[in-house]
Scaffold this motif. Structure first.
Motif, PDB file in Angstrom:
ATOM      1  N   VAL A  70       0.844  -1.203   0.000  1.00 51.15           N
ATOM      2  CA  VAL A  70       0.000   0.000   0.000  1.00 51.15           C
ATOM      3  C   VAL A  70       0.874   1.245   0.000  1.00 51.15           C
ATOM      4  CG1 VAL A  70      -1.792   1.271   1.266  1.00 51.15           C
ATOM      5  CG2 VAL A  70      -1.783  -1.231   1.323  1.00 51.15           C
ATOM      6  N   LEU A  71       0.522   2.204  -0.815  1.00 54.42           N
ATOM      7  CA  LEU A  71       1.252   3.476  -0.835  1.00 54.42           C
ATOM      8  C   LEU A  71       0.263   4.628  -0.752  1.00 54.42           C
ATOM      9  CD1 LEU A  71       3.929   5.075  -1.274  1.00 54.42           C
ATOM     10  CD2 LEU A  71       3.517   4.854  -3.726  1.00 54.42           C
ATOM     11  N   PHE A  72       0.568   5.588   0.111  1.00 58.10           N
ATOM     12  CA  PHE A  72      -0.268   6.776   0.274  1.00 58.10           C
ATOM     13  C   PHE A  72       0.466   7.997  -0.263  1.00 58.10           C
ATOM     14  CE2 PHE A  72      -1.460  10.637   2.394  1.00 58.10           C
ATOM     15  CZ  PHE A  72      -2.826  10.566   2.587  1.00 58.10           C
ATOM     16  N   MET A  73      -0.224   8.829  -1.015  1.00 59.22           N
ATOM     17  CA  MET A  73       0.353  10.091  -1.505  1.00 59.22           C
ATOM     18  C   MET A  73      -0.748  11.123  -1.672  1.00 59.22           C
ATOM     19  SD  MET A  73       2.823   9.299  -4.702  1.00 59.22           S
ATOM     20  CE  MET A  73       4.518   9.781  -4.534  1.00 59.22           C
ATOM     21  N   THR A  74      -0.418  12.388  -1.470  1.00 52.89           N
ATOM     22  CA  THR A  74      -1.376  13.407  -1.905  1.00 52.89           C
ATOM     23  C   THR A  74      -1.205  13.538  -3.421  1.00 52.89           C
ATOM     24  OG1 THR A  74       0.215  15.195  -1.645  1.00 52.89           O
ATOM     25  CG2 THR A  74      -1.189  14.705   0.267  1.00 52.89           C
ATOM     26  N   LEU A  75      -2.253  14.019  -4.075  1.00 50.31           N
ATOM     27  CA  LEU A  75      -2.159  14.171  -5.532  1.00 50.31           C
ATOM     28  C   LEU A  75      -1.045  15.157  -5.888  1.00 50.31           C
ATOM     29  CD1 LEU A  75      -3.430  13.339  -8.231  1.00 50.31           C
ATOM     30  CD2 LEU A  75      -4.640  15.504  -8.178  1.00 50.31           C
ATOM     31  N   ASP A  76      -0.952  16.202  -5.083  1.00 50.75           N
ATOM     32  CA  ASP A  76       0.060  17.230  -5.280  1.00 50.75           C
ATOM     33  C   ASP A  76       1.473  16.629  -5.301  1.00 50.75           C
ATOM     34  OD1 ASP A  76       0.768  19.906  -5.465  1.00 50.75           O
ATOM     35  OD2 ASP A  76       1.262  19.972  -3.331  1.00 50.75           O
ATOM     36  N   ARG A  77       1.721  15.776  -4.332  1.00 55.80           N
ATOM     37  CA  ARG A  77       3.011  15.111  -4.210  1.00 55.80           C
ATOM     38  C   ARG A  77       3.233  14.171  -5.403  1.00 55.80           C
ATOM     39  NH1 ARG A  77       5.546  11.622  -0.672  1.00 55.80           N
ATOM     40  NH2 ARG A  77       7.441  11.061  -1.795  1.00 55.80           N
ATOM     41  N   LEU A  78       2.173  13.452  -5.783  1.00 54.09           N
ATOM     42  CA  LEU A  78       2.275  12.540  -6.928  1.00 54.09           C
ATOM     43  C   LEU A  78       2.665  13.308  -8.180  1.00 54.09           C
ATOM     44  CD1 LEU A  78       1.604   9.671  -8.248  1.00 54.09           C
ATOM     45  CD2 LEU A  78      -0.508  10.787  -8.946  1.00 54.09           C
ATOM     46  N   VAL A  79       1.992  14.445  -8.406  1.00 54.48           N
ATOM     47  CA  VAL A  79       2.255  15.220  -9.615  1.00 54.48           C
ATOM     48  C   VAL A  79       3.688  15.732  -9.623  1.00 54.48           C
ATOM     49  CG1 VAL A  79       1.667  17.367 -10.810  1.00 54.48           C
ATOM     50  CG2 VAL A  79      -0.143  15.803 -10.109  1.00 54.48           C
ATOM     51  N   PHE A 122      -0.759  12.408 -14.988  1.00 53.47           N
ATOM     52  CA  PHE A 122      -1.643  11.678 -14.084  1.00 53.47           C
ATOM     53  C   PHE A 122      -2.438  10.626 -14.858  1.00 53.47           C
ATOM     54  CE2 PHE A 122      -5.828  11.446 -11.797  1.00 53.47           C
ATOM     55  CZ  PHE A 122      -5.360  10.749 -10.695  1.00 53.47           C
ATOM     56  N   PHE A 123      -2.920  11.020 -16.036  1.00 51.98           N
ATOM     57  CA  PHE A 123      -3.658  10.074 -16.880  1.00 51.98           C
ATOM     58  C   PHE A 123      -2.804   8.844 -17.210  1.00 51.98           C
ATOM     59  CE2 PHE A 123      -4.438   8.483 -21.204  1.00 51.98           C
ATOM     60  CZ  PHE A 123      -5.663   7.882 -20.983  1.00 51.98           C
ATOM     61  N   ARG A 124      -1.540   9.084 -17.507  1.00 53.60           N
ATOM     62  CA  ARG A 124      -0.673   7.941 -17.850  1.00 53.60           C
ATOM     63  C   ARG A 124      -0.581   6.953 -16.700  1.00 53.60           C
ATOM     64  NH1 ARG A 124       4.478   9.932 -21.266  1.00 53.60           N
ATOM     65  NH2 ARG A 124       5.005   7.741 -20.974  1.00 53.60           N
ATOM     66  N   LEU A 125      -0.507   7.478 -15.470  1.00 52.64           N
ATOM     67  CA  LEU A 125      -0.456   6.585 -14.315  1.00 52.64           C
ATOM     68  C   LEU A 125      -1.772   5.814 -14.165  1.00 52.64           C
ATOM     69  CD1 LEU A 125       0.992   5.472 -11.829  1.00 52.64           C
ATOM     70  CD2 LEU A 125      -0.109   7.294 -10.512  1.00 52.64           C
ATOM     71  N   ILE A 126      -2.882   6.528 -14.260  1.00 56.47           N
ATOM     72  CA  ILE A 126      -4.191   5.876 -14.100  1.00 56.47           C
ATOM     73  C   ILE A 126      -4.379   4.805 -15.174  1.00 56.47           C
ATOM     74  CG2 ILE A 126      -6.706   6.294 -14.263  1.00 56.47           C
ATOM     75  CD1 ILE A 126      -5.292   7.144 -11.594  1.00 56.47           C
ATOM     76  N   ASN A 127      -3.914   5.117 -16.366  1.00 53.57           N
ATOM     77  CA  ASN A 127      -4.009   4.164 -17.459  1.00 53.57           C
ATOM     78  C   ASN A 127      -3.164   2.911 -17.194  1.00 53.57           C
ATOM     79  OD1 ASN A 127      -5.263   3.657 -19.866  1.00 53.57           O
ATOM     80  ND2 ASN A 127      -3.523   4.396 -21.087  1.00 53.57           N
ATOM     81  N   ARG A 128      -1.994   3.109 -16.620  1.00 57.01           N
ATOM     82  CA  ARG A 128      -1.145   1.967 -16.280  1.00 57.01           C
ATOM     83  C   ARG A 128      -1.773   1.074 -15.223  1.00 57.01           C
ATOM     84  NH1 ARG A 128       4.946   1.798 -16.879  1.00 57.01           N
ATOM     85  NH2 ARG A 128       5.271   3.316 -18.531  1.00 57.01           N
ATOM     86  N   ARG A 129      -2.377   1.720 -14.231  1.00 53.29           N
ATOM     87  CA  ARG A 129      -2.930   0.955 -13.108  1.00 53.29           C
ATOM     88  C   ARG A 129      -4.285   0.336 -13.434  1.00 53.29           C
ATOM     89  NH1 ARG A 129      -0.751   1.281  -8.167  1.00 53.29           N
ATOM     90  NH2 ARG A 129      -2.785   0.976  -7.210  1.00 53.29           N
ATOM     91  N   THR A 157     -12.187  13.573 -18.858  1.00 51.63           N
ATOM     92  CA  THR A 157     -13.113  12.516 -19.269  1.00 51.63           C
ATOM     93  C   THR A 157     -12.385  11.189 -19.429  1.00 51.63           C
ATOM     94  OG1 THR A 157     -14.489  14.160 -20.372  1.00 51.63           O
ATOM     95  CG2 THR A 157     -14.847  11.871 -21.004  1.00 51.63           C
ATOM     96  N   ALA A 158     -11.186  11.238 -19.999  1.00 51.13           N
ATOM     97  CA  ALA A 158     -10.405  10.000 -20.180  1.00 51.13           C
ATOM     98  C   ALA A 158     -10.001   9.416 -18.827  1.00 51.13           C
ATOM     99  CB  ALA A 158      -9.163  10.291 -21.026  1.00 51.13           C
ATOM    100  N   ILE A 159      -9.640  10.282 -17.880  1.00 54.06           N
ATOM    101  CA  ILE A 159      -9.265   9.822 -16.539  1.00 54.06           C
ATOM    102  C   ILE A 159     -10.479   9.185 -15.865  1.00 54.06           C
ATOM    103  CG2 ILE A 159      -8.643  10.626 -14.210  1.00 54.06           C
ATOM    104  CD1 ILE A 159      -6.814  12.739 -15.633  1.00 54.06           C
ATOM    105  N   LEU A 160     -11.622   9.887 -15.913  1.00 56.58           N
ATOM    106  CA  LEU A 160     -12.842   9.361 -15.277  1.00 56.58           C
ATOM    107  C   LEU A 160     -13.287   8.056 -15.921  1.00 56.58           C
ATOM    108  CD1 LEU A 160     -14.846  12.638 -14.611  1.00 56.58           C
ATOM    109  CD2 LEU A 160     -14.042  10.991 -12.906  1.00 56.58           C
ATOM    110  N   ASP A 161     -13.128   7.957 -17.228  1.00 59.11           N
ATOM    111  CA  ASP A 161     -13.504   6.746 -17.957  1.00 59.11           C
ATOM    112  C   ASP A 161     -12.769   5.513 -17.396  1.00 59.11           C
ATOM    113  OD1 ASP A 161     -14.772   5.562 -20.379  1.00 59.11           O
ATOM    114  OD2 ASP A 161     -12.678   5.142 -20.859  1.00 59.11           O
ATOM    115  N   ARG A 162     -11.461   5.636 -17.195  1.00 57.51           N
ATOM    116  CA  ARG A 162     -10.670   4.524 -16.643  1.00 57.51           C
ATOM    117  C   ARG A 162     -11.003   4.301 -15.175  1.00 57.51           C
ATOM    118  NH1 ARG A 162      -9.505   5.967 -21.138  1.00 57.51           N
ATOM    119  NH2 ARG A 162      -7.741   5.294 -22.370  1.00 57.51           N
ATOM    120  N   LEU A 163     -11.048   5.410 -14.417  1.00 57.21           N
ATOM    121  CA  LEU A 163     -11.248   5.290 -12.961  1.00 57.21           C
ATOM    122  C   LEU A 163     -12.591   4.666 -12.613  1.00 57.21           C
ATOM    123  CD1 LEU A 163      -9.978   8.606 -11.345  1.00 57.21           C
ATOM    124  CD2 LEU A 163      -9.008   6.319 -11.085  1.00 57.21           C
ATOM    125  N   LEU A 164     -13.631   5.093 -13.337  1.00 55.77           N
ATOM    126  CA  LEU A 164     -14.990   4.721 -12.935  1.00 55.77           C
ATOM    127  C   LEU A 164     -15.444   3.386 -13.497  1.00 55.77           C
ATOM    128  CD1 LEU A 164     -16.850   8.167 -13.090  1.00 55.77           C
ATOM    129  CD2 LEU A 164     -15.679   7.088 -11.168  1.00 55.77           C
TER     130      LEU A 164
END
Ligand code: ADP
Ligand code: MG
Length: 189
Positions: A70-79, A122-129, A157-164
């Motif tokens: 498990v890894l925790f990060m704020t989005l700010d830190r991730l970016v 961020f999208f690239r990461l979400i797409n990978r995961r 929209t692309a991010i939400l598409d993968r996430l949701l």
């Protein structure tokens, strides 16, 4: 396995009676970690102080106890991590590293707006995961406002598409737990 969480919050510490809009049954089901087995996402939405980070961390703790990485990060830190990696020509390796945790808790989407370039990283990461690992996200913004957060409606929209696609959303409506005593004392409206 070691979990990297900023502090420990548990489901047992959460007072569900303070936040009646939360479906306890749904949270209990999530704590069974089927969503982790199925590489699904959990998204916690709501205003400040309603317990989004608490619940996200608590689910992360459950997953760590079950032996998941498990890894925790704020989005700010991730970016900033992704931006720095790209500057140093090691974006691919960094994305790979961030795909490795079975559960990634990303806290505070929406507090700081992103540039289109940051959003595309961020999208690239979400797409990978996507369909490979679980991501738990918290946000103070409704999905309708994510276009603004990511500075680009198409990327949002692309991010939400993968996430949701495989996900559970908890939309928390209620008062801030942080302010509950101050409100009682008449210090805030
Ligand atoms: P958010 O991320 O939604 O802004 P937090 O999860 O950080 O809110 O909650 C703010 C503080 O209040 C934290 O210390 C958290 O542990 C506590 N808290 C919030 N909701 C509850 C609750 N229902 N029961 C117990 N503690 C809570
Ligand atoms: Mg929070």
């Amino acid at each position: 396995k070691q979990a990297r969480l900023p502090w420990i919050k548990t489901l047992e510490q959460f007072d569900f009676s303070f936040q009646p809009s939360i479906d306890r049954k749904l949270v209990r089901e999530l704590s069974g970690l089927g969503f982790v087995e199925r590489n699904e996402n959990v998204i916690l939405l709501g205003p400040p102080g309603v317990g989004k980070t608490h619940l996200a961390v608590a689910l992360g703790v459950k997953a760590a106890e079950a032996g998941h990485r498990v890894l925790f990060m704020t989005l700010d830190r991730l970016v900033s991590t992704l931006v720095k990696a790209r500057q140093e020509n090691r974006l691919d390796r960094q994305l790979q590293q961030l795909t490795y945790p079975k559960v990634l808790v990303l806290d505070e989407i929406g507090y700081l707006p992103m540039t289109r370039e940051e959003a595309s990283l961020f999208f690239r990461l979400i797409n990978r995961r996507y369909e490979r690992a679980s991501t738990i996200l918290t946000s103070n913004k409704s999905f309708m406002d994510w276009g603004e957060v990511f500075g680009d409606q198409v990327i949002a929209t692309a991010i939400l598409d993968r996430l949701l696609h495989h996900s559970t959303t908890l939309n928390i409506k209620g008062e801030s737990y942080r302010l509950k005593d101050k409100r009682k004392a008449g210090l805030v409206p």
